[in-house]
Write a protein that holds these residues in place. Sequence first.
Motif, mmCIF file in Angstrom:
data_model
loop_
_atom_site.group_PDB
_atom_site.id
_atom_site.type_symbol
_atom_site.label_atom_id
_atom_site.label_comp_id
_atom_site.label_asym_id
_atom_site.label_seq_id
_atom_site.Cartn_x
_atom_site.Cartn_y
_atom_site.Cartn_z
ATOM 1 N N UNK A 218 0.838 -1.209 0.000
ATOM 2 C CA UNK A 218 0.000 0.000 0.000
ATOM 3 C C UNK A 218 0.872 1.258 0.000
ATOM 4 N N UNK A 219 1.944 1.241 0.787
ATOM 5 C CA UNK A 219 2.821 2.427 0.847
ATOM 6 C C UNK A 219 3.419 2.695 -0.546
ATOM 7 N N UNK A 220 3.827 1.624 -1.206
ATOM 8 C CA UNK A 220 4.390 1.788 -2.550
ATOM 9 C C UNK A 220 3.318 2.317 -3.520
ATOM 10 N N UNK A 221 2.108 1.805 -3.384
ATOM 11 C CA UNK A 221 1.018 2.256 -4.266
ATOM 12 C C UNK A 221 0.702 3.729 -4.007
ATOM 13 N N UNK A 222 0.815 4.121 -2.747
ATOM 14 C CA UNK A 222 0.517 5.508 -2.385
ATOM 15 C C UNK A 222 1.461 6.474 -3.105
ATOM 16 N N UNK A 223 2.719 6.062 -3.202
ATOM 17 C CA UNK A 223 3.720 6.898 -3.883
ATOM 18 C C UNK A 223 3.372 7.071 -5.366
ATOM 19 N N UNK A 283 -4.230 -5.994 1.331
ATOM 20 C CA UNK A 283 -3.087 -6.136 0.415
ATOM 21 C C UNK A 283 -2.233 -7.370 0.703
ATOM 22 N N UNK A 284 -2.835 -8.418 1.236
ATOM 23 C CA UNK A 284 -2.024 -9.586 1.617
ATOM 24 C C UNK A 284 -1.269 -10.146 0.412
ATOM 25 N N UNK A 285 -0.007 -10.501 0.656
ATOM 26 C CA UNK A 285 0.815 -11.002 -0.443
ATOM 27 C C UNK A 285 0.730 -12.528 -0.533
ATOM 28 N N UNK A 286 0.227 -13.161 0.530
ATOM 29 C CA UNK A 286 -0.039 -14.606 0.491
ATOM 30 C C UNK A 286 -1.542 -14.790 0.629
ATOM 31 N N UNK A 308 -6.186 -10.495 -4.839
ATOM 32 C CA UNK A 308 -6.932 -11.595 -5.456
ATOM 33 C C UNK A 308 -6.287 -12.951 -5.157
ATOM 34 N N UNK A 309 -6.577 -13.508 -4.012
ATOM 35 C CA UNK A 309 -6.058 -14.831 -3.634
ATOM 36 C C UNK A 309 -6.842 -15.336 -2.432
ATOM 37 N N UNK A 310 -6.873 -16.658 -2.283
ATOM 38 C CA UNK A 310 -7.486 -17.273 -1.105
ATOM 39 C C UNK A 310 -8.941 -16.886 -0.917
ATOM 40 N N UNK A 311 -9.323 -16.698 0.346
ATOM 41 C CA UNK A 311 -10.718 -16.411 0.681
ATOM 42 C C UNK A 311 -11.231 -15.112 0.089
ATOM 43 N N UNK A 312 -10.339 -14.151 -0.175
ATOM 44 C CA UNK A 312 -10.764 -12.846 -0.698
ATOM 45 C C UNK A 312 -11.560 -12.999 -1.995
ATOM 46 N N UNK A 326 -4.044 -7.957 -8.394
ATOM 47 C CA UNK A 326 -3.056 -9.022 -8.240
ATOM 48 C C UNK A 326 -2.253 -8.751 -6.962
ATOM 49 N N UNK A 327 -2.050 -9.788 -6.124
ATOM 50 C CA UNK A 327 -1.263 -9.568 -4.902
ATOM 51 C C UNK A 327 0.139 -9.043 -5.233
ATOM 52 N N UNK A 328 0.631 -8.162 -4.370
ATOM 53 C CA UNK A 328 2.004 -7.642 -4.481
ATOM 54 C C UNK A 328 2.269 -6.864 -5.769
ATOM 55 N N UNK A 329 1.227 -6.225 -6.306
ATOM 56 C CA UNK A 329 1.399 -5.389 -7.500
ATOM 57 C C UNK A 329 0.913 -3.971 -7.178
ATOM 58 N N UNK A 330 1.827 -3.138 -6.643
ATOM 59 C CA UNK A 330 1.429 -1.785 -6.234
ATOM 60 C C UNK A 330 0.873 -0.929 -7.374
#
Length: 378
Positions: A218-223, A283-286, A308-312, A326-330
């Motif tokens: 999220x911090x990276x996306x904020x930038x 923003x879970x990466x796993x 977009x993974x798991x229960x979400x 996509x997880x981990x894609x800021x």
Amino acid sequence: MKIFFLDQSGKPGGAELCLIDIAKPYKDRCLVGLFAEGSFRNLLQQNHIPVQVLTTQAIEVRKESSLAQGLGSLGQLIPLIAKVVQQAREFDLIYANTQKALVVGALASFFSRRPLVYHLHDILSPEHFSKTNRSIAVTCANRFASLVIANSQASQAAFLAAGGRPDITKVVYNGFDAKNYQSQESDVKQIRQQLGIDGQFVVGHFSRLAPWKGQHILIEALAKSPLDVTAILVGDALFGEQEYVQHLHQQVTALGLENRVKFLGFRSDIPLLMSACDLVAHTSTAAEPFGRVIVEGMLCGRPVVAAKAGGAIELVEHGVNGFLVTPAKPDELAQVITTCLQEPEKTANIAENAQAIARQRFDVTAINQQIAELLDKL
Ligand code: UDP
């Protein structure tokens, strides 16, 4: 039915908050046994649920522990198991809410001849657990549990993939009381002023601070988002992730975002804080086993973007009741943030839709009824 609930944690994570809702209907005929002191005990007491801390000695097994470490801790568990066996005889059923509780509950079930239920709040995958931990959990569940309640299809699938028995497994989502997620407009205004976020587009993140919860994404996306976007990070390092907390602060400084990121620590006023946000980000990466914060954001009538993974994936349908990235894609996350900022009407419609669906789908009374029916069959 008299139920002996067991939970290893002294701190209120998602599994513990879920347990409060499950135990409430049984509060005049249950006991919650904890394996650690902490604020979870106070929360149970505030809800008038009988609670007892059964041991204050930390159990030295972690999610990544090896077999030798696991066996080493067995000696430490014996007095606890003896206590649980003795207490279990006063109850009709043992309900293990966490993995260490499952191990203790399994032995107690065997010795006290009480049926065992395991509420699975985890994804038993290599991303989250060592091979030893996975096989201990599956062996205990397969051998001793009469019922495994998985908190999502994703958790169920991982349990089965790890060798879990399909015939004892049922999926039951977390339940929520929708009225707890309604806030007064005046209170929302006041908290926004107190936090100094008035006039900003606020993205809220509500999770314990841990690398796989992905606050750094999220911090990276904020930038990469417009300058009037601010983030609040709500939650604390519950399980010793101090290094990650330090890393997050360094990241904020390195990106020059000091005025746009607020760390609020652990809070008990989640519904109000969520209502003060313009977007709730997960923003879970796993793979997330369930993702309570996703449903909570929806119940507060706020748009939610989830990894977009798991229960979400079971909770969010992209463009219908929220957004998936996509997880981990800021970059993708920044794109959704910008869209929500620029298309407020469309976003509000999605949030409204999500609220209506969530109220029905995760209604705590209906979910508790499902659980009661499953327990009655035992
Ligand atoms: N939560 C809270 N205070 C905080 C941060 C989080 O009460 O400061 C709550 C949050 O509202 C949610 C739970 O902790 O109900 C986290 O559950 P989730 O399923 O999202 O994640 P878990 O902790 O189980 O991995």
